[in-house]
Design an enzyme around this catalytic site. Sequence first.
Site, mmCIF file in Angstrom:
data_model
loop_
_atom_site.group_PDB
_atom_site.id
_atom_site.type_symbol
_atom_site.label_atom_id
_atom_site.label_comp_id
_atom_site.label_asym_id
_atom_site.label_seq_id
_atom_site.Cartn_x
_atom_site.Cartn_y
_atom_site.Cartn_z
ATOM 1 N N SER A 24 14.510 3.767 -10.472
ATOM 2 C CA SER A 24 15.217 4.995 -10.881
ATOM 3 C C SER A 24 16.696 4.933 -10.488
ATOM 4 O O SER A 24 17.577 5.322 -11.272
ATOM 5 C CB SER A 24 14.558 6.240 -10.291
ATOM 6 O OG SER A 24 14.369 6.116 -8.907
ATOM 7 N N HIS A 34 6.273 2.893 -10.327
ATOM 8 C CA HIS A 34 7.327 3.513 -9.511
ATOM 9 C C HIS A 34 6.866 4.893 -9.044
ATOM 10 O O HIS A 34 6.194 5.016 -8.030
ATOM 11 C CB HIS A 34 8.618 3.555 -10.338
ATOM 12 C CG HIS A 34 9.841 3.953 -9.582
ATOM 13 N ND1 HIS A 34 9.894 4.043 -8.224
ATOM 14 C CD2 HIS A 34 11.100 4.281 -10.018
ATOM 15 C CE1 HIS A 34 11.097 4.416 -7.843
ATOM 16 N NE2 HIS A 34 11.859 4.568 -8.917
ATOM 17 N N HIS A 57 4.449 -2.465 2.125
ATOM 18 C CA HIS A 57 5.817 -2.188 1.682
ATOM 19 C C HIS A 57 6.572 -3.501 1.508
ATOM 20 O O HIS A 57 6.317 -4.458 2.235
ATOM 21 C CB HIS A 57 6.537 -1.313 2.716
ATOM 22 C CG HIS A 57 7.720 -0.600 2.152
ATOM 23 N ND1 HIS A 57 8.963 -1.175 2.104
ATOM 24 C CD2 HIS A 57 7.834 0.620 1.596
ATOM 25 C CE1 HIS A 57 9.794 -0.320 1.544
ATOM 26 N NE2 HIS A 57 9.141 0.776 1.217
ATOM 27 N N ARG A 105 8.892 8.256 6.602
ATOM 28 C CA ARG A 105 8.677 9.344 5.629
ATOM 29 C C ARG A 105 7.197 9.747 5.642
ATOM 30 O O ARG A 105 6.851 10.888 5.384
ATOM 31 C CB ARG A 105 9.116 8.896 4.231
ATOM 32 C CG ARG A 105 10.594 8.522 4.163
ATOM 33 C CD ARG A 105 10.965 7.944 2.810
ATOM 34 N NE ARG A 105 10.180 6.760 2.504
ATOM 35 C CZ ARG A 105 10.139 6.162 1.333
ATOM 36 N NH1 ARG A 105 10.863 6.641 0.331
ATOM 37 N NH2 ARG A 105 9.403 5.086 1.144
ATOM 38 N N ASP A 128 3.850 7.296 0.150
ATOM 39 C CA ASP A 128 2.896 7.808 -0.833
ATOM 40 C C ASP A 128 1.503 8.037 -0.266
ATOM 41 O O ASP A 128 0.677 8.710 -0.890
ATOM 42 C CB ASP A 128 2.784 6.837 -2.013
ATOM 43 C CG ASP A 128 4.090 6.754 -2.778
ATOM 44 O OD1 ASP A 128 4.733 7.799 -2.948
ATOM 45 O OD2 ASP A 128 4.458 5.646 -3.195
HETATM 46 C C1 LIG Z 1 3.946 -1.850 -1.787
HETATM 47 C C2 LIG Z 1 3.577 -3.237 -2.317
HETATM 48 C C3 LIG Z 1 3.711 -3.225 -3.861
HETATM 49 C C4 LIG Z 1 4.525 -4.275 -1.712
HETATM 50 O O1 LIG Z 1 4.289 -5.508 -2.339
HETATM 51 P P1 LIG Z 1 4.672 -6.897 -1.662
HETATM 52 O O2 LIG Z 1 6.027 -6.858 -1.071
HETATM 53 O O3 LIG Z 1 4.400 -7.937 -2.686
HETATM 54 O O4 LIG Z 1 3.618 -6.989 -0.465
HETATM 55 P P2 LIG Z 1 3.185 -8.245 0.359
HETATM 56 O O5 LIG Z 1 4.242 -9.313 0.345
HETATM 57 O O6 LIG Z 1 2.740 -7.765 1.671
HETATM 58 O O7 LIG Z 1 1.936 -8.797 -0.477
HETATM 59 C C5 LIG Z 1 1.223 -9.952 -0.046
HETATM 60 C C6 LIG Z 1 -0.235 -9.856 -0.485
HETATM 61 O O8 LIG Z 1 -0.838 -8.729 0.177
HETATM 62 C C7 LIG Z 1 -1.429 -7.866 -0.762
HETATM 63 N N1 LIG Z 1 -1.293 -6.482 -0.358
HETATM 64 C C8 LIG Z 1 -0.147 -5.831 -0.029
HETATM 65 N N2 LIG Z 1 -0.398 -4.524 0.200
HETATM 66 C C9 LIG Z 1 -1.721 -4.363 0.011
HETATM 67 C C10 LIG Z 1 -2.574 -3.238 0.047
HETATM 68 N N3 LIG Z 1 -2.137 -2.006 0.320
HETATM 69 N N4 LIG Z 1 -3.888 -3.418 -0.217
HETATM 70 C C11 LIG Z 1 -4.341 -4.649 -0.508
HETATM 71 N N5 LIG Z 1 -3.593 -5.735 -0.591
HETATM 72 C C12 LIG Z 1 -2.299 -5.596 -0.334
HETATM 73 C C13 LIG Z 1 -0.624 -8.101 -2.018
HETATM 74 O O9 LIG Z 1 -1.322 -7.678 -3.177
HETATM 75 C C14 LIG Z 1 -0.392 -9.584 -1.975
HETATM 76 O O10 LIG Z 1 -1.572 -10.208 -2.414
HETATM 77 P P3 LIG Z 1 -1.539 -11.580 -3.288
HETATM 78 O O11 LIG Z 1 -0.941 -12.595 -2.376
HETATM 79 O O12 LIG Z 1 -2.966 -11.815 -3.602
HETATM 80 O O13 LIG Z 1 -0.688 -11.286 -4.490
HETATM 81 C C15 LIG Z 1 2.129 -3.592 -1.916
HETATM 82 O O14 LIG Z 1 2.017 -3.501 -0.515
HETATM 83 C C16 LIG Z 1 1.086 -2.730 -2.599
HETATM 84 O O15 LIG Z 1 0.636 -3.052 -3.699
HETATM 85 N N6 LIG Z 1 0.648 -1.623 -1.934
HETATM 86 C C17 LIG Z 1 -0.292 -0.703 -2.503
HETATM 87 C C18 LIG Z 1 0.317 0.155 -3.602
HETATM 88 C C19 LIG Z 1 1.365 1.123 -3.077
HETATM 89 O O16 LIG Z 1 1.222 1.717 -2.026
HETATM 90 N N7 LIG Z 1 2.464 1.311 -3.832
HETATM 91 C C20 LIG Z 1 3.501 2.242 -3.429
HETATM 92 C C21 LIG Z 1 4.726 1.540 -3.044
HETATM 93 S S1 LIG Z 1 5.910 2.574 -2.258
#
Ligand SMILES: CC(C)(COP(=O)(O)OP(=O)(O)OC[C@H]1O[C@@H](n2cnc3c(N)ncnc32)[C@H](O)[C@@H]1OP(=O)(O)O)[C@@H](O)C(=O)NCCC(=O)NCCS
Length: 433
Positions: free
Chosen positions: A240, A270, A316, A325, A371
């Site tokens: 955004s 997002h 994250h 937050r 979230d």
């Molecule tokens: C927020 C998010 C997108 C960050 O992504 P990122 O920087 O790629 O996170 P990481 O580097 O820690 O990811 C490494 C691995 O851990 C996994 N992982 C990270 N958070 C996870 C969670 N909450 N549940 C399960 N697995 C998770 C990822 O899917 C990734 O798996 P892969 O190697 O099989 O692809 C990720 O943590 C996520 O998908 N969280 C859940 C959704 C969410 O809360 N979204 C709101 C964001 S503000």
Amino acid sequence: MMLKERLAAEIPLWRERVRKLVKENGHVKVGEVNISQVYGGMRDVKGLVTDISYVDPVDGIRFRGYTIPELLEKLPKPEGAEMPYAGGLYYLFLIGALPSLEDAEEVEREWKARQAVPNYVFDIIRAMPPDTHPMTLFTQAVLALQSGSIFSTQYHHGLKKDEYWIPTLEDSLNLTAKLPTIATYIYRWKYKHGYFIPSNPDLDWGGNFAHMMGIPEEEYKDLSRLYFLLHSDHESGNVSAHATHLVGSSLADVYYATSSGLSGLAGPLHGLANQECLAWLLQVYNVYQGVPDREELRQFAWETLDSGRVIPGYGHAVLRKTDPRFTAQLEFGMKHMDTDDIFLLAKLVYEVVPDVLRDQGKAKDPWPNVDAISGSLQYHYGIKEFDFYTVMFGVSRALGVTANAVWARALSQPIERPKSLTTAMLEDIASKA
Ligand SMILES: CC(C)(COP(=O)(O)OP(=O)(O)OC[C@H]1O[C@@H](n2cnc3c(N)ncnc32)[C@H](O)[C@@H]1OP(=O)(O)O)[C@@H](O)C(=O)NCCC(=O)NCCS
């Protein structure tokens, strides 16, 4: 206008600071870009600048250098309120210094004077099919206000470049002033049979939103103030903020730019994450017909992971600790709803899931983000229309993106134009590496 005078004093200093930095050190490298990043959404590529917020891996978001707990303590509050004026936060974003009570109330007064929404905007909303997504209505309403852009009018009559920020500030105040009315109108039109609640001139921007939503509990005003503070800005690379900045860089006015940012916020990757978290909590609640015990919850979390899904609200890209937050909202919930089942479930998830994620060993950050809890607090006050959560996020995010827009014009940030390559070119680069 006080904001204009203070900005007029600040801007020349910043212009000189940036001019000197670029002139003397323009050649200094700030990073490198590899092929994974070119194909990977430019993750971590350092190519943007903002002085309004920065995400620290440990402290989380800092607004103008202040952490969330610092701001909750230091920003001025309406009399008797627990949470700060949004007007004080906007002052901080724009001016870069903490506001006095007077300063915060002055911004609130500016908003009040500019809050009237032209009737045609409501007509547009009402002309849409009732099943239209509230984010579509919200984005349309913002764009519909564009014909009132002072920047666009002045630009077409000839405006000096170093004065672009002045009508941009006017547009930003005019737009943000109207958002609580527009958002609540959409809510009441879509979900409450169109019974619209008029604005209360005695209330501040955040409190007035709560009032116009029609939520009777007094503390919902504080939750609104808190929510608007927490979601307002998060550096410039998120969709955004970046979409708003990109569109604004063509000198499209704040209405065009913000509506683009809001369109980005409407995407499921997002602004929709908070509703997925709440959906997961409700799923747990339904499966166990209530709040499960720790062992049941641990099992449910493992089932989610084993089926290849993520636990929403956890992890994250940058943070490596509990998102402040999240903590601010948890504390609010403990004070105001410590017998609410869905809130208690969100709290239990916080006690159980980080260990599960650590045992699984994939997520770099096993802690909750913003979230993981925000939906459960809204749910408590009866806002169960998930689609509307992103509109509230948008009201808040508009504070950050419009403040950034003023500074982008003040510092004459140019049109964005990154370079793209073909796959063959990247293969060629790779073969020579
Ligand atoms: C927020 C998010 C997108 C960050 O992504 P990122 O920087 O790629 O996170 P990481 O580097 O820690 O990811 C490494 C691995 O851990 C996994 N992982 C990270 N958070 C996870 C969670 N909450 N549940 C399960 N697995 C998770 C990822 O899917 C990734 O798996 P892969 O190697 O099989 O692809 C990720 O943590 C996520 O998908 N969280 C859940 C959704 C969410 O809360 N979204 C709101 C964001 S503000």
